[in-house]
Design an enzyme around this catalytic site. Structure first.
Site, PDB file in Angstrom:
ATOM      1  N   TYR A  70       0.845  -1.198   0.000  1.00 48.60           N
ATOM      2  CA  TYR A  70       0.000   0.000   0.000  1.00 48.60           C
ATOM      3  C   TYR A  70       0.877   1.243   0.000  1.00 48.60           C
ATOM      4  O   TYR A  70       1.813   1.341   0.781  1.00 48.60           O
ATOM      5  CB  TYR A  70      -0.901   0.034   1.240  1.00 48.60           C
ATOM      6  N   GLU A  72      -0.610   4.732  -0.522  1.00 47.35           N
ATOM      7  CA  GLU A  72      -1.460   5.921  -0.722  1.00 47.35           C
ATOM      8  C   GLU A  72      -0.638   7.179  -0.491  1.00 47.35           C
ATOM      9  O   GLU A  72       0.180   7.245   0.429  1.00 47.35           O
ATOM     10  CB  GLU A  72      -2.640   5.897   0.264  1.00 47.35           C
ATOM     11  N   ASP A  93      -5.753  13.371 -25.325  1.00 42.53           N
ATOM     12  CA  ASP A  93      -5.732  11.970 -24.914  1.00 42.53           C
ATOM     13  C   ASP A  93      -5.027  11.210 -26.038  1.00 42.53           C
ATOM     14  O   ASP A  93      -5.634  10.893 -27.065  1.00 42.53           O
ATOM     15  CB  ASP A  93      -7.167  11.475 -24.712  1.00 42.53           C
ATOM     16  N   THR A 119      -2.981   6.028 -22.074  1.00 44.42           N
ATOM     17  CA  THR A 119      -2.825   4.666 -21.585  1.00 44.42           C
ATOM     18  C   THR A 119      -1.387   4.260 -21.858  1.00 44.42           C
ATOM     19  O   THR A 119      -0.692   4.865 -22.670  1.00 44.42           O
ATOM     20  CB  THR A 119      -3.770   3.694 -22.321  1.00 44.42           C
ATOM     21  N   LYS A 129      -0.996   0.419 -25.017  1.00 43.30           N
ATOM     22  CA  LYS A 129      -1.293   0.346 -26.450  1.00 43.30           C
ATOM     23  C   LYS A 129       0.025   0.464 -27.220  1.00 43.30           C
ATOM     24  O   LYS A 129       0.903  -0.324 -26.984  1.00 43.30           O
ATOM     25  CB  LYS A 129      -2.340   1.401 -26.791  1.00 43.30           C
ATOM     26  N   ARG A 151      -1.082  -2.547 -18.464  1.00 47.03           N
ATOM     27  CA  ARG A 151      -2.411  -1.927 -18.598  1.00 47.03           C
ATOM     28  C   ARG A 151      -2.548  -0.827 -17.558  1.00 47.03           C
ATOM     29  O   ARG A 151      -2.632  -1.105 -16.359  1.00 47.03           O
ATOM     30  CB  ARG A 151      -3.527  -2.947 -18.344  1.00 47.03           C
TER      31      ARG A 151
HETATM   32  C1  LIG Z   1      -8.094   2.987 -24.596  1.00 48.42           C
HETATM   33  C2  LIG Z   1      -8.461   4.401 -24.415  1.00 48.42           C
HETATM   34  C3  LIG Z   1      -8.903   4.889 -23.173  1.00 48.42           C
HETATM   35  C4  LIG Z   1      -9.291   4.014 -21.997  1.00 48.42           C
HETATM   36  O1  LIG Z   1      -8.427   3.102 -21.545  1.00 48.42           O
HETATM   37  P1  LIG Z   1      -8.848   1.925 -20.562  1.00 48.42           P
HETATM   38  O2  LIG Z   1      -7.543   1.558 -19.930  1.00 48.42           O
HETATM   39  O3  LIG Z   1      -9.432   0.865 -21.421  1.00 48.42           O
HETATM   40  O4  LIG Z   1      -9.821   2.455 -19.570  1.00 48.42           O
HETATM   41  C5  LIG Z   1      -9.122   6.242 -23.065  1.00 48.42           C
HETATM   42  N1  LIG Z   1      -8.946   7.082 -24.112  1.00 48.42           N
HETATM   43  C6  LIG Z   1      -8.561   6.631 -25.316  1.00 48.42           C
HETATM   44  C7  LIG Z   1      -8.393   7.593 -26.434  1.00 48.42           C
HETATM   45  C8  LIG Z   1      -8.304   5.277 -25.508  1.00 48.42           C
HETATM   46  O5  LIG Z   1      -7.947   4.844 -26.724  1.00 48.42           O
END
Ligand SMILES: *Cc1c(COP(=O)(O)O)cnc(C)c1O
Length: 435
Positions: A66, A68, A212, A238, A241, A247
């Protein structure tokens, strides 16, 4: 009355049993998942193959900890090494993306975006994001997502003729609705984002600009897509990807005025204890992405996507917007009158994994769709080059042609042949050969 005999827990097994001994059911499912990743070709644009080192950190003893709070200011004792890990993750993220500040604690992409909303907006505030049907993400204002339920989303889309974002339209919508926040970035948009033009729109209406870059952050890190800095106020991504980590999510920014609101929004606003094993795995992935060979990977991802798109077009299907500048593409199946749903299933039977996806102005429901989304990061990681991706493009079209001829059952003979060809291709590019 019989008393229940109390047995001492078997600590020898607790410390020493591997998963196969402790839980054969889960071990078998993991083995089958590894085989699936080895034997099929992964074309889901949001997936990748993380290194052995990333997996090792993600499966480490930091699971037990933990932590926090933030480095040096924790609510728990024993955080010395958690601090080492989180400080390294922050330093490396800032170096990788050339920015001043990073929060590496978000548990997922959705949570990182919720944290930015919590930091910068009030419930009911108006914000702008790319329409879901044009490639936007659930968290950018979908009516079924919190962003669309508790805030007031206004969408911009792609033009009907070019299927690309029209910055004049973005400006006009922004002037009309005066959003407090503008989100640039998406999940199924294959063209270069003009961050500078979005900055102009944000400045014109006094909005925050949030980028994003979840899908393309690996390309940004490797110099294969322009960086959203210095244009964006806040950047989210994220890490699993194209960036090829565990993840998870991260938030990045340059101006110190955002530090307190963002850090407070992540913890204690949105989350409790951070997943320190995943923070450790993020640090490992950032170090990998800082290595010079990551640039080669990022550029290969784009080159491979161009080869795949060209091969699919040469074989008779249409790529939305006429091509791709990044790792991904949408294939329009309407020329062969096949649905995305049928194509996803048929391709899976042929050991080609992808997802159905709406195309701009799609007339079919999101459960059926007229398209599939394809991406090259996972295939590039396992070593495929343009030659392999051209072959994959031809295979995809052959499966879709079978569906077009025979309906949703497809052409079993063609699918059987392609399964064999996939097997031959995969054999030359092993995934986790040492496992
Ligand atoms: C994949 C994605 C997310 C969300 O990711 P998770 O880990 O699946 O919650 C947010 N914004 C964009 C543009 C994404 O491609």
């Amino acid at each position: 009355m019989a008393t229940q005999e109390i047995t001492a827990p078997n600590m020898d097994r607790f410390w020493n049993d591997d998963l196969a001994a402790a839980d054969p059911d889960i071990a078998a499912a993991i083995d089958k998942e590894l085989a699936r990743q080895r034997d099929k070709i992964e074309l889901i644009a949001s997936e990748n193959i993380a290194s052995k080192a990333v997996l090792e950190a993600a499966g480490s003893v930091f699971t037990n900890k933990y932590a926090e709070g933030y480095p040096g200011k924790r609510y728990y004792g024993g955080c010395d090494y958690a601090d080492v890990v989180e400080n390294l993750a922050i330093e490396r993220a800032c170096e990788l993306f050339d920015c001043n500040f990073a929060n590496v604690q978000p548990n997922s992409g959705s949570q990182m975006n919720q944290a930015v909303f919590l930091a910068l907006l009030q419930p009911g505030d108006t914000f702008m994001g790319l329409d879901l049907n044009s490639g936007g993400h659930l968290t950018h204002g979908s009516p079924v997502n919190m962003s669309g339920k508790w805030f007031n989303p206004v969408a911009y889309g792609v033009r009907k003729d070019s299927e690309e974002i029209d910055m004049d339209e973005v400006m006009a919508i922004a002037k009309e609705h005066k959003p407090k926040l503008i989100i640039a970035g998406g999940t199924a948009y294959s063209r270069i984002w003009d961050w500078e033009a979005f900055r102009k729109v944000a400045d014109e209406v006094g909005a925050y600009l949030m980028v994003d870059m979840s899908h393309i952050s690996g390309l940004v890190a490797g110099g294969a897509h322009p960086s959203p800095f210095p244009h964006a106020d806040v950047v989210t991504s994220t890490t699993h990807k194209s960036l090829r980590g565990p993840r998870s999510g991260i938030i990045l920014w340059n101006d110190e005025k955002y530090t307190k609101p963002i850090n407070m929004a992540v913890f204690p606003g949105m989350q409790g204890g951070p997943l320190m094993h995943i923070v450790a795995a993020k640090a490992v992935a950032f170090r990998e992405a800082l290595r010079p060979d990551f640039k080669d990977y990022a550029h290969a991802v784009v080159e491979n996507a161009r080869a795949l798109a060209a091969s699919i077009e040469d074989n008779g299907l249409r790529i939305v917007s006429g091509g791709t500048d990044n790792h991904s593409m949408l294939v329009d199946l309407t020329p062969m009158d096949v649905t995305g749903k049928a194509a996803e299933k048929g391709l899976d039977r042929a050991y080609l994994t992808c997802n159905k996806n709406g195309i701009p102005f799609d007339t079919r429901s999101p459960f059926v769709t007229s398209g599939i989304r394809l991406g090259t990061p996972a295939g590039t990681t396992r070593g495929f080059g343009p030659e392999e991706f051209r072959k994959i493009g031809a295979m995809i079209v052959q499966v879709v042609e079978g569906l077009s001829r025979n309906g949703d059952d497809g052409d079993a003979e063609v699918e059987e042949r392609i399964r064999r060809e996939v097997g031959e291709l995969c054999a030359g590019f092993p995934v986790y050969p040492g496992m």
